[in-house]
Design a protein around this motif. Structure first.
Motif, PDB file in Angstrom:
ATOM      1  N   SER A  73      -0.909   3.258  -9.701  1.00 14.40           N
ATOM      2  CA  SER A  73      -0.646   2.806  -8.437  1.00 14.40           C
ATOM      3  C   SER A  73      -0.756   1.414  -8.093  1.00 14.40           C
ATOM      4  N   PRO A  74      -0.426   0.841  -6.846  1.00 18.90           N
ATOM      5  CA  PRO A  74      -0.655  -0.468  -6.665  1.00 18.90           C
ATOM      6  C   PRO A  74      -2.021  -0.778  -6.676  1.00 18.90           C
ATOM      7  N   ASN A  75      -2.448  -1.965  -7.410  1.00 19.85           N
ATOM      8  CA  ASN A  75      -3.858  -2.332  -7.595  1.00 19.85           C
ATOM      9  C   ASN A  75      -4.676  -2.976  -6.525  1.00 19.85           C
ATOM     10  N   GLY A  76      -4.310  -2.749  -5.212  1.00 14.95           N
ATOM     11  CA  GLY A  76      -5.050  -3.200  -3.968  1.00 14.95           C
ATOM     12  C   GLY A  76      -4.540  -4.304  -3.828  1.00 14.95           C
ATOM     13  N   ASN A  77      -5.023  -4.872  -2.433  1.00 17.01           N
ATOM     14  CA  ASN A  77      -4.407  -6.183  -1.750  1.00 17.01           C
ATOM     15  C   ASN A  77      -5.135  -7.480  -2.166  1.00 17.01           C
ATOM     16  N   GLY A  78      -6.037  -7.345  -3.020  1.00 12.39           N
ATOM     17  CA  GLY A  78      -6.666  -8.574  -3.450  1.00 12.39           C
ATOM     18  C   GLY A  78      -5.915  -9.298  -4.325  1.00 12.39           C
TER      19      GLY A  78
ATOM     20  N   GLU B  81     -12.477   6.969  -5.336  1.00 12.07           N
ATOM     21  CA  GLU B  81     -11.996   8.464  -5.705  1.00 12.07           C
ATOM     22  C   GLU B  81     -10.887   8.857  -5.024  1.00 12.07           C
ATOM     23  N   LYS B  82      -9.821   9.367  -5.654  1.00 13.63           N
ATOM     24  CA  LYS B  82      -8.768   9.719  -4.962  1.00 13.63           C
ATOM     25  C   LYS B  82      -8.067  10.949  -5.226  1.00 13.63           C
ATOM     26  N   LYS B  83      -7.180  11.442  -4.449  1.00 11.90           N
ATOM     27  CA  LYS B  83      -6.364  12.870  -5.153  1.00 11.90           C
ATOM     28  C   LYS B  83      -4.939  12.356  -5.627  1.00 11.90           C
TER      29      LYS B  83
ATOM     30  N   ILE C  12       6.718 -11.323   1.677  1.00  9.73           N
ATOM     31  CA  ILE C  12       6.080 -10.027   2.015  1.00  9.73           C
ATOM     32  C   ILE C  12       5.735  -9.376   0.566  1.00  9.73           C
ATOM     33  N   MET C  13       4.541  -8.683   0.556  1.00 12.07           N
ATOM     34  CA  MET C  13       4.069  -8.241  -0.910  1.00 12.07           C
ATOM     35  C   MET C  13       4.301  -6.885  -0.699  1.00 12.07           C
ATOM     36  N   THR C  14       5.261  -6.514  -1.980  1.00 15.49           N
ATOM     37  CA  THR C  14       5.403  -4.947  -1.904  1.00 15.49           C
ATOM     38  C   THR C  14       4.799  -4.521  -3.306  1.00 15.49           C
TER      39      THR C  14
ATOM     40  N   VAL D 245      -2.230   1.331  12.288  1.00 18.57           N
ATOM     41  CA  VAL D 245      -1.862   2.695  12.067  1.00 18.57           C
ATOM     42  C   VAL D 245      -2.184   3.284  10.799  1.00 18.57           C
ATOM     43  N   LYS D 246      -3.318   3.907  10.546  1.00 16.76           N
ATOM     44  CA  LYS D 246      -3.674   4.465   9.360  1.00 16.76           C
ATOM     45  C   LYS D 246      -3.438   6.041   9.339  1.00 16.76           C
ATOM     46  N   ASN D 247      -3.836   6.658  10.341  1.00 12.60           N
ATOM     47  CA  ASN D 247      -3.331   8.235  10.325  1.00 12.60           C
ATOM     48  C   ASN D 247      -2.325   8.504  11.079  1.00 12.60           C
TER      49      ASN D 247
ATOM     50  N   PHE E 199      -2.034 -11.044   6.390  1.00 15.07           N
ATOM     51  CA  PHE E 199      -2.376  -9.986   7.298  1.00 15.07           C
ATOM     52  C   PHE E 199      -1.817  -8.676   6.630  1.00 15.07           C
ATOM     53  N   ALA E 200      -2.448  -7.313   7.318  1.00 12.89           N
ATOM     54  CA  ALA E 200      -1.952  -6.011   6.934  1.00 12.89           C
ATOM     55  C   ALA E 200      -0.620  -5.604   8.008  1.00 12.89           C
ATOM     56  N   VAL E 201       0.147  -4.988   7.022  1.00  6.56           N
ATOM     57  CA  VAL E 201       1.522  -4.668   7.596  1.00  6.56           C
ATOM     58  C   VAL E 201       1.116  -3.575   8.825  1.00  6.56           C
ATOM     59  N   ASP E 202      -0.033  -2.926   8.900  1.00  3.82           N
ATOM     60  CA  ASP E 202       0.054  -1.794   9.581  1.00  3.82           C
ATOM     61  C   ASP E 202      -0.865  -1.907  10.974  1.00  3.82           C
TER      62      ASP E 202
ATOM     63  N   PRO F  88       7.936   3.367   2.688  1.00  3.69           N
ATOM     64  CA  PRO F  88       6.842   2.229   2.834  1.00  3.69           C
ATOM     65  C   PRO F  88       6.360   2.384   4.404  1.00  3.69           C
ATOM     66  N   LYS F  89       5.023   2.259   4.792  1.00  2.00           N
ATOM     67  CA  LYS F  89       4.692   2.343   6.003  1.00  2.00           C
ATOM     68  C   LYS F  89       5.545   1.430   7.163  1.00  2.00           C
ATOM     69  N   GLY F  90       5.909   0.273   6.478  1.00  3.45           N
ATOM     70  CA  GLY F  90       6.536  -0.500   7.756  1.00  3.45           C
ATOM     71  C   GLY F  90       7.913   0.216   8.247  1.00  3.45           C
TER      72      GLY F  90
ATOM     73  N   GLY G 242       0.877  -1.147  -0.101  1.00 12.90           N
ATOM     74  CA  GLY G 242      -0.128  -0.052   0.240  1.00 12.90           C
ATOM     75  C   GLY G 242       0.918   1.371   0.023  1.00 12.90           C
ATOM     76  N   GLN G 243       0.046   2.475  -0.126  1.00 13.84           N
ATOM     77  CA  GLN G 243       1.017   3.570  -0.334  1.00 13.84           C
ATOM     78  C   GLN G 243       0.977   4.428   0.988  1.00 13.84           C
ATOM     79  N   GLY G 244      -0.071   4.079   2.010  1.00 15.04           N
ATOM     80  CA  GLY G 244      -0.031   4.874   3.075  1.00 15.04           C
ATOM     81  C   GLY G 244      -0.229   5.936   2.942  1.00 15.04           C
ATOM     82  N   THR G 245      -1.240   6.609   1.958  1.00 13.00           N
ATOM     83  CA  THR G 245      -1.220   7.872   1.955  1.00 13.00           C
ATOM     84  C   THR G 245      -1.914   8.650   2.893  1.00 13.00           C
ATOM     85  N   ARG G 246      -2.899   7.980   3.836  1.00 12.94           N
ATOM     86  CA  ARG G 246      -3.306   8.758   4.937  1.00 12.94           C
ATOM     87  C   ARG G 246      -2.438   9.140   6.017  1.00 12.94           C
ATOM     88  N   LEU G 247      -1.242   8.239   6.121  1.00  7.10           N
ATOM     89  CA  LEU G 247      -0.361   8.442   7.373  1.00  7.10           C
ATOM     90  C   LEU G 247       0.631   9.444   6.792  1.00  7.10           C
TER      91      LEU G 247
HETATM   92  P1  UTP Z   1      -5.112   0.189   3.019  1.00  6.33           P
HETATM   93  O1  UTP Z   1      -6.093  -0.057   2.629  1.00  6.33           O
HETATM   94  O2  UTP Z   1      -5.147   0.775   4.841  1.00  6.33           O
HETATM   95  O3  UTP Z   1      -4.231   1.129   2.337  1.00  6.33           O
HETATM   96  O4  UTP Z   1      -4.207  -1.133   3.322  1.00  6.33           O
HETATM   97  P2  UTP Z   1      -2.943   2.081   2.724  1.00  6.33           P
HETATM   98  O5  UTP Z   1      -2.260   2.145   1.189  1.00  6.33           O
HETATM   99  O6  UTP Z   1      -2.067   1.253   3.534  1.00  6.33           O
HETATM  100  O7  UTP Z   1      -3.248   3.340   3.151  1.00  6.33           O
HETATM  101  P3  UTP Z   1      -4.147   4.456   2.600  1.00  6.33           P
HETATM  102  O8  UTP Z   1      -5.438   3.970   2.464  1.00  6.33           O
HETATM  103  O9  UTP Z   1      -3.434   5.013   1.382  1.00  6.33           O
HETATM  104  O10 UTP Z   1      -3.891   5.589   3.697  1.00  6.33           O
HETATM  105  C1  UTP Z   1      -4.603  -2.213   4.090  1.00  6.33           C
HETATM  106  C2  UTP Z   1      -3.186  -3.241   4.035  1.00  6.33           C
HETATM  107  O11 UTP Z   1      -3.220  -3.530   2.428  1.00  6.33           O
HETATM  108  C3  UTP Z   1      -2.084  -3.426   2.122  1.00  6.33           C
HETATM  109  C4  UTP Z   1      -1.657  -2.118   2.763  1.00  6.33           C
HETATM  110  O12 UTP Z   1      -0.020  -2.183   2.804  1.00  6.33           O
HETATM  111  C5  UTP Z   1      -2.064  -2.676   4.289  1.00  6.33           C
HETATM  112  O13 UTP Z   1      -1.222  -3.507   4.894  1.00  6.33           O
HETATM  113  N1  UTP Z   1      -1.945  -2.867   0.615  1.00  6.33           N
HETATM  114  C6  UTP Z   1      -2.922  -1.925   0.075  1.00  6.33           C
HETATM  115  C7  UTP Z   1      -1.388  -3.583  -0.344  1.00  6.33           C
HETATM  116  O14 UTP Z   1      -0.523  -4.314   0.014  1.00  6.33           O
HETATM  117  N2  UTP Z   1      -1.576  -3.171  -1.687  1.00  6.33           N
HETATM  118  C8  UTP Z   1      -2.551  -2.223  -2.025  1.00  6.33           C
HETATM  119  O15 UTP Z   1      -2.344  -1.893  -3.243  1.00  6.33           O
HETATM  120  C9  UTP Z   1      -3.034  -1.539  -1.160  1.00  6.33           C
END
Ligand code: UTP
Length: 410
Positions: A203-208, A336-338, A148-150, A387-389, A234-237, A111-113, A101-106
């Motif tokens: 951008s990364p295409n989501g965690n699915g 919808e995103k910035k 570890i998925m990056t 840890v989102k924000n 599991f989620a890194v955050d 990388p968030k990790g 993920g890109q951790g935009t909210r943080l």
């Molecule tokens: P979030 O949906 O919270 O997204 O990801 P994010 O990118 O970490 O943060 P925001 O929304 O931009 O603030 C939940 C989990 O899924 C992973 C993230 O790294 C986190 O562990 N993820 C998310 C991916 O691995 N790939 C993605 O494309 C999106």
């Protein structure tokens, strides 16, 4: 590699020829880079925009789903623990960390990790995860394979960080990195943004896509050879995450179900969390915004919320089932995103409000592809500190408090 003419043909099928608008001005390296990006991008997600407002994403009929509660789990402690430890010792369990993920909210550039949760010492988010996993290594005397998925955007920084910190004491032979796919970002009319004259905004295409990316990275062979049957995703955050939790693995195996999901009791009917339930008789997650007021407030005969159990992005999937559903199309979520983009004057603009869409697949949609899913309740304050924000709810501040509450020194 794809030629200019092939790229143009492909792009014109999707109405995206503007991507090659500056091609003639580019250096040879930039030309190659852009053609490669076109080649690697999955443009078929753009078709989903056409169906954005139609009925295809319509949900089925929801029903509540209970859970094995914290109390039930305690009553079966020995059985679950033994089953889980046995599975781990015989090499049947692995873990997948979603860190693409890109951790935009943080709003943290790396990388968030790599974020430091420490106050008086260094304690990075990745380190919290490895420490948590080490508890299981110590208990079972077995290293658990960790994948570890990056993403393209953070892969090398992530690997360098693990190398630099000596894998935080984990055995690096058991750690593998793999890269997820990228998806293009578009404006509200469906045109792909450019980030520069030679790069599309992607951008990364989501965690699915975690399992298809594992397969594409050639790691399924290794998973098969090692005899891995269960994968804990599991989620890194979430810094209090229990990874490859023997009790959870044991409970799912003992239940005979195809998958498992950790859940926590909602604090209020309106909590903004996805709830594990049934949809047309199969396990599924209903998002908080998809629930009607009636669903949110519905109570059962014990006076408890019927839709009570929120998911915390900690799932256990079976490898055979994951292979079976591999070619099923994951639903695409259009969000919808910035999106930073290059304007007509060639200047990179960072918008203040959402200016377009990104395309994402979500791991939670994999739950609905299972025949059964064990809903496994855990104690929120012990296992859930996302840890989102930077501040406020689900933030660095709240996670620090929870770490301390659980005896972790910062
Ligand atoms: P979030 O949906 O919270 O997204 O990801 P994010 O990118 O970490 O943060 P925001 O929304 O931009 O603030 C939940 C989990 O899924 C992973 C993230 O790294 C986190 O562990 N993820 C998310 C991916 O691995 N790939 C993605 O494309 C999106």
């Amino acid at each position: 590699m794809i030629t200019y003419n092939d790229a143009l043909k492909l792009l014109s099928e999707y109405g995206q020829e503007h991507i090659l608008r500056y091609y003639a001005e580019l250096s040879d390296d930039e030309k190659t880079g852009l053609l490669r990006q076109v080649e690697l991008t999955d443009f078929s997600v753009l078709d989903d925009l056409k169906h954005k407002n139609d009925e295809s994403g319509k949900r089925g009929i929801f029903e509540p789903l209970g859970a094995v509660t914290v109390e039930n789990i305690e009553n079966n402690r020995d059985e679950y623990l033994n089953a889980g430890i046995n599975a781990i010792k015989s090499g049947k369990a692995a873990a997948v960390m979603l860190a693409g993920g890109q951790g935009t909210r943080l709003g943290f550039d790396s990388p968030k990790g790599m974020f430091n949760m420490g106050e008086n010492k260094e304690l990075y988010i990745f380190q919290c995860q490895i420490n948590n996993l080490m508890d299981v290594v110590k208990l079972t005397g077995t290293y658990i394979p960790l994948y570890i998925m990056t993403s393209e955007k953070n892969n090398s920084e992530t690997i360098d960080f693990f190398e630099k910190h000596n894998y935080f004491g984990y055995n690096s032979n058991y750690v593998k990195f793999f890269i997820q796919d990228m998806a293009p970002s578009v404006d509200f009319s469906g045109k792909i943004f450019m980030e520069s004259k030679s790069e599309m905004a992607v951008s990364p295409n989501g965690n699915g896509g975690w399992f298809s990316s594992i397969v594409r990275a050639g790691l399924l062979d290794e998973i098969r050879e090692k005899g891995i049957e269960w994968i804990n995703v599991f989620a890194v955050d979430n810094v209090l995450q229990r990874i490859a939790d023997p009790m959870f693995i044991g409970a799912v195996i003992s239940s005979g179900m195809q998958s498992g999901s950790k859940v926590v009791s909602k604090v209020s009917p309106d909590e903004r969390v996805g709830v594990l339930c049934l949809e047309d008789g199969k396990p599924s997650i209903v998002e908080y915004y998809e629930m009607t007021d009636e669903m949110r407030n519905l109570v059962n005969e014990n006076g408890e919320l019927s839709y009570k159990y929120g998911v915390i992005l900690n799932y256990l999937f079976n490898v055979n089932k994951a292979v079976e559903i591999l070619n099923n199309k994951m639903p695409i979520h259009i969000v919808e995103k910035k999106i930073p983009y290059m304007n007509e004057d060639g200047i990179l603009v960072t918008p203040e409000k959402p200016n377009g869409y990104k395309f994402e697949t979500l791991v939670l949609d994999m739950v609905h592809m299972q025949d059964s899913c064990l809903s496994y309740e855990v104690i929120r304050n012990k296992e859930f500190a996302p840890v989102k924000n930077a501040t406020g709810t689900d933030s660095v501040d709240s996670a620090r408090l929870l770490l301390k509450e659980n005896g972790v020194e910062l």
